[in-house]
Design a protein around this motif. Structure first.
Motif, short mmCIF file in Angstrom:
data_model
loop_
_atom_site.label_atom_id
_atom_site.label_comp_id
_atom_site.label_asym_id
_atom_site.label_seq_id
_atom_site.Cartn_x
_atom_site.Cartn_y
_atom_site.Cartn_z
N ARG A 140 61.90 9.57 -104.81
CA ARG A 140 63.13 10.38 -104.85
C ARG A 140 64.25 9.66 -104.11
N ASP A 141 63.97 9.11 -102.96
CA ASP A 141 64.99 8.38 -102.23
C ASP A 141 65.47 7.17 -103.03
N TRP A 142 64.54 6.49 -103.68
CA TRP A 142 64.87 5.30 -104.47
C TRP A 142 65.83 5.65 -105.62
N LEU A 143 65.58 6.82 -106.24
CA LEU A 143 66.43 7.24 -107.36
C LEU A 143 67.85 7.55 -106.91
N GLY A 144 68.03 7.85 -105.65
CA GLY A 144 69.36 8.15 -105.16
C GLY A 144 70.10 6.96 -104.59
N GLU A 145 69.52 5.78 -104.65
CA GLU A 145 70.13 4.58 -104.10
C GLU A 145 70.64 3.65 -105.20
N SER A 146 71.66 2.86 -104.87
CA SER A 146 72.25 1.97 -105.86
C SER A 146 71.27 0.89 -106.33
N GLN A 147 70.36 0.45 -105.45
CA GLN A 147 69.41 -0.57 -105.88
C GLN A 147 68.35 0.00 -106.82
N GLY A 148 68.23 1.33 -106.87
CA GLY A 148 67.31 1.94 -107.82
C GLY A 148 67.97 2.09 -109.19
N ILE A 149 69.06 2.85 -109.23
CA ILE A 149 69.82 3.01 -110.48
C ILE A 149 70.87 1.90 -110.48
N LEU A 150 70.42 0.70 -110.78
CA LEU A 150 71.29 -0.47 -110.65
C LEU A 150 72.12 -0.72 -111.90
N ALA A 151 71.92 0.02 -112.99
CA ALA A 151 72.69 -0.19 -114.22
C ALA A 151 73.04 1.17 -114.83
N THR A 152 74.23 1.26 -115.41
CA THR A 152 74.65 2.49 -116.08
C THR A 152 75.18 2.16 -117.46
N PRO A 153 75.07 3.09 -118.40
CA PRO A 153 75.65 2.88 -119.73
C PRO A 153 77.17 2.87 -119.67
N HIS A 154 77.80 2.32 -120.69
CA HIS A 154 79.25 2.37 -120.74
C HIS A 154 79.72 3.40 -121.76
N SER A 155 80.83 4.05 -121.41
CA SER A 155 81.42 5.08 -122.28
C SER A 155 82.83 4.68 -122.66
N GLN A 156 83.29 5.25 -123.76
CA GLN A 156 84.64 4.96 -124.26
C GLN A 156 85.43 6.25 -124.41
N ARG A 157 86.73 6.17 -124.13
CA ARG A 157 87.59 7.28 -124.54
C ARG A 157 87.85 7.11 -126.03
N SER A 158 87.50 8.11 -126.80
CA SER A 158 87.49 8.00 -128.25
C SER A 158 88.37 9.07 -128.88
N GLU A 159 88.69 8.87 -130.16
CA GLU A 159 89.52 9.82 -130.89
C GLU A 159 88.93 10.12 -132.26
N ALA A 160 89.03 11.37 -132.64
CA ALA A 160 88.70 11.79 -134.00
C ALA A 160 89.97 12.29 -134.66
N ARG A 161 90.32 11.68 -135.80
CA ARG A 161 91.51 12.09 -136.55
C ARG A 161 91.05 12.80 -137.82
N ILE A 162 91.37 14.07 -137.89
CA ILE A 162 90.87 14.95 -138.94
C ILE A 162 92.03 15.35 -139.85
N THR A 163 91.83 15.22 -141.15
CA THR A 163 92.78 15.75 -142.13
C THR A 163 92.02 16.65 -143.08
N VAL A 164 92.48 17.88 -143.24
CA VAL A 164 91.81 18.82 -144.15
C VAL A 164 92.82 19.35 -145.16
N ARG A 165 92.34 19.62 -146.35
CA ARG A 165 93.18 20.24 -147.39
C ARG A 165 92.88 21.74 -147.40
N LEU A 166 93.91 22.55 -147.22
CA LEU A 166 93.71 23.99 -147.14
C LEU A 166 93.44 24.59 -148.50
N ALA A 167 92.57 25.58 -148.53
CA ALA A 167 92.27 26.31 -149.76
C ALA A 167 93.47 27.16 -150.16
#
Length: 299
Positions: free
Chosen positions: A179-206
């Motif tokens: 448990r102590d190891w999991l809370g230390e930087s030498q334990g979780i020594l790598a993290t995934p990378h995230s991106q700020r992303s966008e979704a552009r939606i166009t819909v045709r109304l009924a």
């Protein structure tokens, strides 16, 4: 001294014959209301020029008729009536009319857990075309979200496993030490990378839909993606956001497919186009994906 009548050059005949697809104006400032929220919109208005001998259209007529939209809720019936007026004012010149409004819908959004809330802007657009009695209306929306790369998440987990083997290999496992190891930087020594992303939606109304479903579309898109951008947060919200990202990794292909499924189940629309863009934090280029259903592009 001003003459009694002023010459209208545009009313003359051209020396260079030819029809034109569209003639009009862009970037007209106009205050409107979207989903009961005030929006400082920019408007484009145009008609076709189908008389090959006409010198031009009457732009001032289009401009003045836009006042019908000022500080009023954007509704399909109102746009349809305005386009009908465009054509009536150009009865001898034009067969088609179109209008487009763009702006930013600003909504108050709650934090994930804490009672905080803040304002977030959603770029929106409403486009409508008229030819005779036929009217088509499209709604556009851009939603920001966070996307964690599944590949980098897997590689980070692998590095953590390797570090665990180095630190605990061959030793009896002790719960408190791990448990102590999991809370230390030498334990979780790598993290995934995230991106700020966008979704552009166009819909045709009924047909028959008068009020564009802005709020419903925003909720549907954000729920499908799961990691919408936040506003005001406390640490508990930031931790919840980290948890959502970790349990919700996605490539751009995943995001596009989620939105395709969500929009396929949406009421009041007859077609859509989706483009997602992940602003890569690893590469200098971006990742994009597109999908659509019952769609064709309009000029």
């Amino acid at each position: 001294m001003m003459p009694e009548t002023l010459e209208d050059v545009a009313a003359g005949r051209t020396t260079t014959r030819g029809v034109l697809n569209w003639v009009g104006m862009e970037g007209i400032a106009l205050p409107v209301r979207v989903a009961e929220h005030p929006v400082d919109a920019r408007v484009s208005a145009s008609v076709s020029l189908d008389d090959p001998d006409a010198k031009g259209i009457h732009m001032s007529r289009l401009y003045l008729m836009l006042e019908e939209l000022a500080e009023r809720e954007l509704e399909v019936s109102r746009l349809s009536g305005l386009l009908e007026g465009f054509l009536a004012s150009h009865a001898d010149l034009s067969r088609r009319a179109r209008i487009a409004l763009t702006g930013e819908l600003t909504l108050r959004r709650p934090a994930l857990i804490s009672p905080l809330a803040g304002w977030k802007g959603y770029p929106v657009a409403l486009r409508s075309w008229r030819e005779g009695n036929s009217v088509e209306t499209q709604v556009e929306l851009t939603v920001g979200y966070s996307s964690t790369c599944p590949c980098s998440a897997a590689l980070a987990r692998q590095l953590i496993q390797q570090q665990f083997d180095r630190d605990f290999g061959g030793e009896p496992l002790d719960h408190a030490a791990i448990r102590d190891w999991l809370g230390e930087s030498q334990g979780i020594l790598a993290t995934p990378h995230s991106q700020r992303s966008e979704a552009r939606i166009t819909v045709r109304l009924a047909q028959g839909v008068d009020v564009p479903p802005w709020l419903a579309l925003i909720e549907r898109v954000e729920q499908a993606l799961g990691t919408a951008l936040q506003t005001a947060v406390k640490r508990v919200d930031e931790q919840a956001f980290a948890l959502a990202n970790g349990q919700n990794t996605m490539f751009c292909e995943d995001a596009a497919r989620r939105l395709h499924r969500a929009l396929s189940e949406a009421p009041d629309i007859t077609g859509f186009h989706v483009r997602v863009e992940h602003a890569e934090s690893l590469h200098a280029h971006d990742a994009v994906a597109e999908t659509q259903a019952d769609w064709w592009w309009r000029d």
